[in-house]
Design a protein around this motif. Structure first.
Motif, mmCIF file in Angstrom:
data_model
loop_
_atom_site.group_PDB
_atom_site.id
_atom_site.type_symbol
_atom_site.label_atom_id
_atom_site.label_comp_id
_atom_site.label_asym_id
_atom_site.label_seq_id
_atom_site.Cartn_x
_atom_site.Cartn_y
_atom_site.Cartn_z
ATOM 1 N N UNK A 1 5.188 65.634 55.476
ATOM 2 C CA UNK A 1 5.603 66.883 54.863
ATOM 3 C C UNK A 1 6.309 66.584 53.544
ATOM 4 N N UNK A 2 5.856 67.216 52.496
ATOM 5 C CA UNK A 2 6.525 67.081 51.196
ATOM 6 C C UNK A 2 7.698 68.038 51.094
ATOM 7 N N UNK A 3 7.446 69.276 51.457
ATOM 8 C CA UNK A 3 8.473 70.307 51.483
ATOM 9 C C UNK A 3 7.969 71.404 52.407
ATOM 10 N N UNK B 1 2.071 69.485 52.404
ATOM 11 C CA UNK B 1 1.873 68.192 53.062
ATOM 12 C C UNK B 1 1.017 67.272 52.179
ATOM 13 N N UNK B 2 1.191 66.006 52.388
ATOM 14 C CA UNK B 2 0.425 64.978 51.695
ATOM 15 C C UNK B 2 -0.142 64.049 52.752
ATOM 16 N N UNK B 3 -1.438 63.774 52.655
ATOM 17 C CA UNK B 3 -2.106 62.867 53.591
ATOM 18 C C UNK B 3 -2.744 61.738 52.798
ATOM 19 N N UNK B 4 -2.681 60.532 53.338
ATOM 20 C CA UNK B 4 -3.310 59.376 52.704
ATOM 21 C C UNK B 4 -3.875 58.487 53.790
ATOM 22 N N UNK C 1 -10.656 54.865 50.391
ATOM 23 C CA UNK C 1 -9.283 55.273 50.138
ATOM 24 C C UNK C 1 -9.284 56.792 50.063
ATOM 25 N N UNK C 2 -8.385 57.443 50.821
ATOM 26 C CA UNK C 2 -8.353 58.898 50.894
ATOM 27 C C UNK C 2 -6.973 59.412 50.517
ATOM 28 N N UNK C 3 -6.937 60.540 49.823
ATOM 29 C CA UNK C 3 -5.686 61.168 49.443
ATOM 30 C C UNK C 3 -5.895 62.673 49.404
ATOM 31 N N UNK C 4 -4.996 63.402 50.033
ATOM 32 C CA UNK C 4 -5.126 64.857 50.057
ATOM 33 C C UNK C 4 -3.763 65.525 50.066
ATOM 34 N N UNK C 5 -3.723 66.728 49.514
ATOM 35 C CA UNK C 5 -2.499 67.529 49.504
ATOM 36 C C UNK C 5 -2.875 68.972 49.774
ATOM 37 N N UNK C 6 -1.998 69.672 50.452
ATOM 38 C CA UNK C 6 -2.268 71.073 50.743
ATOM 39 C C UNK C 6 -0.985 71.832 50.984
ATOM 40 N N UNK C 7 -1.079 73.128 50.798
ATOM 41 C CA UNK C 7 0.084 73.958 51.024
ATOM 42 C C UNK C 7 -0.226 75.416 50.812
ATOM 43 N N UNK C 8 0.817 76.212 50.797
ATOM 44 C CA UNK C 8 0.681 77.659 50.715
ATOM 45 C C UNK C 8 1.493 78.187 49.541
ATOM 46 N N UNK C 9 0.890 79.104 48.801
ATOM 47 C CA UNK C 9 1.556 79.859 47.750
ATOM 48 C C UNK C 9 1.310 81.321 48.063
ATOM 49 N N UNK C 10 2.370 82.030 48.418
ATOM 50 C CA UNK C 10 2.261 83.429 48.873
ATOM 51 C C UNK C 10 1.280 83.470 50.041
ATOM 52 N N UNK C 11 0.200 84.237 49.941
ATOM 53 C CA UNK C 11 -0.776 84.345 51.036
ATOM 54 C C UNK C 11 -1.935 83.370 50.875
#
Length: 79
Positions: free
Chosen positions: A1-3, A7-10, A38-48
């Motif tokens: 978890x970044x915040x 989230x950040x996945x590697x 080599x894999x790197x991913x980030x995801x999250x939510x902004x409003x809806x």
């Protein structure tokens, strides 16, 4: 978890592939190769909205190298 909600996945992947087979003409096929990624991913939510960004770099022995990516945007239409 970044915040909160982000989230950040590697990851690293290594695979050794091999085949040994009769080719049907009296010869044997015996091949080996390494597959690395080599894999790197980030995801999250902004409003809806759900956001996702991914990168993957593959190095396949005897075939070459390739980098692919994905950008995704999602919106839930129902709870």
């Amino acid at each position: 978890e970044l915040s909160d909600g982000w989230r950040l996945d590697a990851g690293l992947e290594h695979e050794r592939q091999s085949i040994s087979s009769d080719d049907g003409f009296g010869s044997l096929v015996d091949r080996h190769r390494a597959v690395n990624a080599l894999l790197l991913g980030a995801g999250g939510r902004v409003a809806a909205l759900e956001l996702q960004a991914n990168l993957r770099h593959d190095d396949i022995e005897g075939t070459g190298r390739e980098t692919t990516g994905r950008l995704a945007l999602g919106w839930p239409f129902a709870e």
